[in-house]
Design a protein around this motif. Sequence first.
Motif: not given
Length: 667
Positions: A415, A423-424, A426-427, A431
Amino acid sequence: MAGLSQSMLLAVPLAPLVGAVVAGLFGKTVGRRGAHTITILGVLIAFVLSAITLKAVAIDGARFNATVYEWLVIGGLKMEVGFLVDGLTAMMMCVVSFVSLMVHVYTIGYMEEDPGYQRFFSYISLFTFSMLMLVMSNNMLQLFFGWEAVGLVSYLLIGFWYTRPTAIFANMKAFLVNRVGDFGFILGIGLLLAYGGTLNYGELFAKGPELAQIGFPGMDWRLITVACICLFIGAMGKSAQFPLHVWLPDSMEGPTPISALIHAATMVTAGIFMVARMSPLFELSDTALSFVMVIGAITALFMGFLGIIQNDIKRVVAYSTLSQLGYMTVALGASAYSVAVFHLMTHAFFKALLFLAAGSVIIGMHHDQDIRNMGGLRKYMPVTWITALLGSLALIGTPLFAGFYSKDSIIEAVHASHLWGSGFAYFAVVAGVFVTAFYSFRMYFLVFHGKERFHHKPFPGEHDHHDDHGHAHHDPHESRWVVTLPLVLLAIPSVVIGYMTIQPMLFGDFFKDSIAVNAELHPAMEELAHEFHGAAAMALHGLTALPFWLALAGVVTAYVFYMLKPGIPTAIARNFLPIVRLLENKYYMDWINENLLAPAARGLGRGLWKGGDVALIDGVLVNGSARVVGWIATLTRPFQSGYIYHYALVMILGVFALMTWFVWLAK
């Protein structure tokens, strides 16, 4: 170098090697008891000396970096065996030797009826030696030796039951996929050697800024970027990152103790260790770090999805390993090397625990591995149950457990990262928390809770009527103490090790001279340090954070799906059949490898063989030169008649020709 003697450090890898040699070459002479005694003693010596080394490094500040044996000198290039002992090495030595010791003890119970008992102990001891040589190295040559040695021994271990076609296929697959990664690895080492002129870590890191200024010939890329990506391709093979991950689930064909050894603390974490050790070089290339982060994120999320649909107890844990290795790789890409290594350590304990618990369940179930045939084992196997629960809680990142501290730190580090792909990533890691909790507790509930399905198995397997060990339709039972003792000893650090070590390892000086981070360009660790207010405060805050609620949601969902409403998963699978097909076929990666890449490689190999070897080398260079000599001999043979007057005539004609040439020159 106070407190660390060369002879003591030499004893660490050599003690398991001696055990491996005795058990391997003299197994029949020493017998089963002798084989396990000598190998366990060797690994115990390695662990005790590793613990002494860790104390000297962590408390007394001792360091060791010296050549042990000079093998070859070519000009200014030295090829040598040497040890570098700092915080990173000392921690890895302890983790490797401790997990290996637990696996050795466990093997006494797991392999007691196997005819290859002595051979197995020899292999796992040799594996321990190879891994210790890898983590203790102070140069690229020894690193590569250890790297290839663990690959070779893992090939022997995965194919240990060599009469099984599936085991032989699995070990060949592991060997070939790792060769792809190793090709990249040796290219990276070659580039650094060609431009840096040395294989020694310290000398190479000192030349890092100089190497960062060099462009790669024929490309706009910098040399350091290409070299780091090549090194990481080696890590992708060894640490099973997408798309070189395909060997790891199939390696479950080996006996369970080696699943714990290969997939917990040792072989698969060699790539993570290597990138952390090479941090001074990786810090010089944001492109390489972004590549590392994205590959790790893909592995963390998409391998976790595959764990959801597995029914073999060992394969669920194997896909869990793939996903967690992805988490470690993401942390490396975010320049949070110490967090990656911290997760490597915590993961080693709870993943070894889960693999060995799975093995205990397999023993109790008389070698049935299908979780759909289990249920209600809690009352039959209480020690296995409680330790497996602790391991699962650590894996999903429950606050205060070891996995929580390392996993949450990875999420926070990503983060805080500002690199391309963060960004990807972190997702993916957020998840992945839900996915991990769901498949972990799906396995836990199906195995230890609910209806007892082992009397009338809905999915009977090969062992269910009469198996290799003569068992048939008996109630499950708790395993012997040599199996349950390692479970208990691994469960303790799975709970407490994160709380005890997060401060010195992430925010203290433990890794200060082994990991380098450019805080200006990559501030993730500084931001983590700013937010850290102690291990207890972190756990309290974790109860209110998103990952905890996602993990809780995963556990609750698994409970509802498999305990309360078992019809829901069936309905979902029926309505989303294409997605289930995709997951069951593992994203068709095996199909692509076997039907597209393998034929292409085979065609290329056949073309090089027919065109290069047979036609060019054999046909033109070897046979062609022989034909030319034969043709010249055919032309000159008529002149070798054996008559003196023929030779006299030729001599006169030769003299006449020479005189004519001299006269022509004189004019």
